[in-house]
Design a protein around this motif. Structure first.
Motif, mmCIF file in Angstrom:
data_model
loop_
_atom_site.group_PDB
_atom_site.id
_atom_site.type_symbol
_atom_site.label_atom_id
_atom_site.label_comp_id
_atom_site.label_asym_id
_atom_site.label_seq_id
_atom_site.Cartn_x
_atom_site.Cartn_y
_atom_site.Cartn_z
ATOM 1 N N HIS A 1 -17.434 -16.586 -10.486
ATOM 2 C CA HIS A 1 -16.200 -16.683 -9.675
ATOM 3 C C HIS A 1 -15.409 -15.381 -9.679
ATOM 4 N N ASP A 2 -15.339 -14.722 -10.831
ATOM 5 C CA ASP A 2 -14.584 -13.468 -10.917
ATOM 6 C C ASP A 2 -15.182 -12.394 -10.009
ATOM 7 N N ASP A 3 -16.516 -12.313 -9.980
ATOM 8 C CA ASP A 3 -17.173 -11.339 -9.108
ATOM 9 C C ASP A 3 -16.907 -11.653 -7.643
ATOM 10 N N LEU A 4 -16.999 -12.934 -7.290
ATOM 11 C CA LEU A 4 -16.758 -13.346 -5.912
ATOM 12 C C LEU A 4 -15.318 -13.026 -5.491
ATOM 13 N N LEU A 5 -14.348 -13.353 -6.343
ATOM 14 C CA LEU A 5 -12.945 -13.057 -6.025
ATOM 15 C C LEU A 5 -12.702 -11.563 -5.908
ATOM 16 N N SER A 6 -13.348 -10.790 -6.724
ATOM 17 C CA SER A 6 -13.216 -9.338 -6.661
ATOM 18 C C SER A 6 -13.729 -8.808 -5.324
ATOM 19 N N GLN A 7 -14.865 -9.335 -4.850
ATOM 20 C CA GLN A 7 -15.417 -8.909 -3.562
ATOM 21 C C GLN A 7 -14.532 -9.348 -2.398
ATOM 22 N N VAL A 8 -14.022 -10.562 -2.471
ATOM 23 C CA VAL A 8 -13.112 -11.050 -1.423
ATOM 24 C C VAL A 8 -11.862 -10.173 -1.377
ATOM 25 N N ARG A 9 -11.286 -9.875 -2.535
ATOM 26 C CA ARG A 9 -10.090 -9.027 -2.611
ATOM 27 C C ARG A 9 -10.370 -7.654 -2.007
ATOM 28 N N ALA A 10 -11.501 -7.057 -2.345
ATOM 29 C CA ALA A 10 -11.861 -5.735 -1.822
ATOM 30 C C ALA A 10 -12.052 -5.780 -0.306
ATOM 31 N N THR A 11 -12.630 -6.857 0.197
ATOM 32 C CA THR A 11 -12.837 -6.997 1.640
ATOM 33 C C THR A 11 -11.498 -7.082 2.370
ATOM 34 N N PHE A 12 -10.603 -7.923 1.882
ATOM 35 C CA PHE A 12 -9.288 -8.033 2.524
ATOM 36 C C PHE A 12 -8.502 -6.734 2.412
ATOM 37 N N GLN A 13 -8.622 -6.037 1.292
ATOM 38 C CA GLN A 13 -7.923 -4.767 1.126
ATOM 39 C C GLN A 13 -8.431 -3.750 2.151
ATOM 40 N N ALA A 14 -9.729 -3.768 2.445
ATOM 41 C CA ALA A 14 -10.303 -2.830 3.413
ATOM 42 C C ALA A 14 -9.957 -3.214 4.856
ATOM 43 N N ILE A 15 -9.981 -4.501 5.166
ATOM 44 C CA ILE A 15 -9.775 -4.966 6.548
ATOM 45 C C ILE A 15 -8.294 -5.062 6.904
ATOM 46 N N ASP A 16 -7.496 -5.679 6.033
ATOM 47 C CA ASP A 16 -6.085 -5.949 6.330
ATOM 48 C C ASP A 16 -5.252 -5.780 5.062
ATOM 49 N N PRO A 17 -4.992 -4.535 4.647
ATOM 50 C CA PRO A 17 -4.259 -4.318 3.392
ATOM 51 C C PRO A 17 -2.800 -4.789 3.501
ATOM 52 N N VAL A 18 -2.262 -5.197 2.377
ATOM 53 C CA VAL A 18 -0.860 -5.615 2.311
ATOM 54 C C VAL A 18 0.005 -4.357 2.439
ATOM 55 N N PRO A 19 0.964 -4.342 3.381
ATOM 56 C CA PRO A 19 1.830 -3.163 3.540
ATOM 57 C C PRO A 19 2.609 -2.863 2.254
ATOM 58 N N ALA A 20 2.819 -1.582 1.996
ATOM 59 C CA ALA A 20 3.501 -1.146 0.771
ATOM 60 C C ALA A 20 4.898 -1.754 0.658
ATOM 61 N N GLU A 21 5.620 -1.883 1.807
ATOM 62 C CA GLU A 21 6.980 -2.434 1.738
ATOM 63 C C GLU A 21 6.977 -3.913 1.360
ATOM 64 N N VAL A 22 5.919 -4.637 1.717
ATOM 65 C CA VAL A 22 5.813 -6.044 1.330
ATOM 66 C C VAL A 22 5.582 -6.151 -0.179
ATOM 67 N N LEU A 23 4.721 -5.303 -0.705
ATOM 68 C CA LEU A 23 4.497 -5.292 -2.158
ATOM 69 C C LEU A 23 5.774 -4.915 -2.905
ATOM 70 N N ALA A 24 6.509 -3.921 -2.380
ATOM 71 C CA ALA A 24 7.764 -3.516 -3.023
ATOM 72 C C ALA A 24 8.775 -4.654 -2.996
ATOM 73 N N SER A 25 8.853 -5.379 -1.881
ATOM 74 C CA SER A 25 9.772 -6.523 -1.787
ATOM 75 C C SER A 25 9.404 -7.609 -2.784
ATOM 76 N N ALA A 26 8.120 -7.879 -2.927
ATOM 77 C CA ALA A 26 7.668 -8.905 -3.877
ATOM 78 C C ALA A 26 8.007 -8.506 -5.305
ATOM 79 N N ARG A 27 7.776 -7.253 -5.643
ATOM 80 C CA ARG A 27 8.107 -6.787 -7.000
ATOM 81 C C ARG A 27 9.616 -6.853 -7.246
ATOM 82 N N SER A 28 10.401 -6.489 -6.230
ATOM 83 C CA SER A 28 11.863 -6.551 -6.367
ATOM 84 C C SER A 28 12.334 -7.987 -6.546
ATOM 85 N N ALA A 29 11.728 -8.907 -5.805
ATOM 86 C CA ALA A 29 12.115 -10.319 -5.915
ATOM 87 C C ALA A 29 11.880 -10.823 -7.334
#
Length: 148
Positions: free
Chosen positions: A3-31
């Motif tokens: 499962h860990d390998d599969l989740l790692s591959q899914v995460r890498a695929t989404f990061q390559a295709i549709d990465p989370v914008p930096a401002e969204v990550l900053a907002s989440a960390r601030s929250a």
């Protein structure tokens, strides 16, 4: 493949295709930085727009937040792109008052409510805002989020 390998591959695929914008990550960390797990929530119970007191009598927004044992009344006035909040705690209590706003550093700006429970904040930008009140007995109250 586990499962860990599969989740790692899914995460890498989404990061390559549709990465989370930096401002969204900053907002989440601030929250997460703004979380106050032990704080009591004061929810918005009244929101009115009327005439502000004073010489100009410009429209102002009057808000009331209600917690279990505390009522927070505040008036929001606008001057150009900046907002000013004047308010009071009932029953009256001194407190540290911190502004929570995405566009500002955590807990900045800050002020104090006096022994009569009155406080004022100036120069606040537009956007979502919540106030954190730290009372002398060590308890905290946070207001629900509102838009300035």
């Amino acid at each position: 493949m586990n499962h860990d390998d599969l989740l790692s591959q899914v995460r890498a695929t989404f990061q390559a295709i549709d990465p989370v914008p930096a401002e969204v990550l900053a907002s989440a960390r601030s929250a997460l930085a703004w979380r106050r797990p032990g704080a009591e929530l004061a929810e918005l119970s009244d929101d009115r727009t009327g005439r502000a007191a004073g010489a100009r009598g410009a429209p102002a927004r009057a808000l009331t937040f209600t917690a279990r044992d505390t009522v927070i009344e505040m008036e929001i006035a606008t001057a150009g792109r900046e907002h000013e909040i004047a308010g009071r705690l009932a029953p009256p209590a001194p407190a540290q008052v911190h502004v929570r706003h995405l566009g500002l550093a955590p807990d900045r700006p800050a002020t104090r409510a006096d022994r009569a429970g009155q406080f004022a904040l100036t120069g606040l930008p537009e956007g979502l805002v919540s106030l954190l009140f730290r009372l002398p007995d060590g308890t905290s109250i946070v207001t629900s989020w509102i838009r300035l």
